[in-house]
Design an enzyme around this catalytic site. Sequence first.
Site, short mmCIF file in Angstrom:
data_model
loop_
_atom_site.label_atom_id
_atom_site.label_comp_id
_atom_site.label_asym_id
_atom_site.label_seq_id
_atom_site.Cartn_x
_atom_site.Cartn_y
_atom_site.Cartn_z
N GLU A 78 3.20 -10.86 -1.77
CA GLU A 78 2.09 -10.28 -2.52
C GLU A 78 1.49 -11.28 -3.50
O GLU A 78 2.20 -12.04 -4.15
CB GLU A 78 2.57 -9.05 -3.30
CG GLU A 78 3.07 -7.91 -2.42
CD GLU A 78 1.96 -7.22 -1.64
OE1 GLU A 78 0.78 -7.45 -1.96
OE2 GLU A 78 2.30 -6.45 -0.73
N ARG A 88 1.34 8.33 -4.83
CA ARG A 88 1.00 9.20 -3.70
C ARG A 88 2.01 10.34 -3.61
O ARG A 88 1.67 11.48 -3.23
CB ARG A 88 1.00 8.39 -2.41
CG ARG A 88 0.79 9.20 -1.13
CD ARG A 88 0.87 8.31 0.10
NE ARG A 88 2.17 7.65 0.22
CZ ARG A 88 3.25 8.21 0.76
NH1 ARG A 88 3.20 9.46 1.20
NH2 ARG A 88 4.39 7.55 0.85
N CYS A 141 6.59 -0.13 -6.21
CA CYS A 141 6.60 -1.55 -5.86
C CYS A 141 5.64 -2.34 -6.76
O CYS A 141 6.03 -3.35 -7.36
CB CYS A 141 6.20 -1.74 -4.39
SG CYS A 141 7.48 -1.23 -3.22
N HIS A 165 6.72 -7.40 0.48
CA HIS A 165 6.87 -6.14 1.20
C HIS A 165 7.37 -6.40 2.61
O HIS A 165 6.97 -7.38 3.25
CB HIS A 165 5.52 -5.41 1.28
CG HIS A 165 5.28 -4.46 0.16
ND1 HIS A 165 4.20 -4.57 -0.70
CD2 HIS A 165 5.96 -3.35 -0.24
CE1 HIS A 165 4.24 -3.57 -1.58
NE2 HIS A 165 5.30 -2.82 -1.32
#
Length: 215
Positions: A78, A88, A141, A165
């Site tokens: 990332e 979410r 994350c 990830h």
Amino acid sequence: MKILVTGFDPFDNDKINPAIEAVKLLPDSIAGAEIIKLEIPTKFNVSAEVVKTAIEKYQPDYVLNIGQAGGRFAITPERIAINLDDGRIADNAGYQPLNATIHEDVATAYFTQLPIKAMTRAIRAAGLPAAVSNTAGTYVCNHIFYQVQYMREKFFPNIKAGFIHIPFLPNQVVARPETPALSLEDDVKGLTAAIRAIVERDSKGDIETVEGTIQ
């Protein structure tokens, strides 16, 4: 050199999380660097304190957080963490922040100090799919990625930090048709290659230099 590598515990309805499973299987030493392995909770309001305690205890040179990104085809270092929590789903403590700022009056975003393009090339050279990612999402994350960068700015200026990830494991996609997966063996192989790239770039003294293009 010491590298603290963290992986999250399982969350949502999954019984396993490839992040911590891969971290546990990493070698204890990679390219001469000591690898310190740490499981962290998938909880917004707890994960950062667990990592901060470990940084204080082990005094690592690098912190590398690993997380699951279900639906991705590749291992993805990332580039950037953003100052936003927007879940979410609820975390493992039942907490679901919506459009919440992580820290007031600090950076909107932080860039990693890791050589993400060199890491991506190393993972590919190991025969595995890899790509630089420009979004770590807005779940736990991204939260821990941002929090470690914040800690670096406020408390630990000598560390360098970043996030990778990894996809679902094959047994996680049995009931998820047409969803990509990567084996645990390949996760470990890819993460080992990425960490080796970090150590090699550090030994050359050019960890923060501008890297070449990668597609």
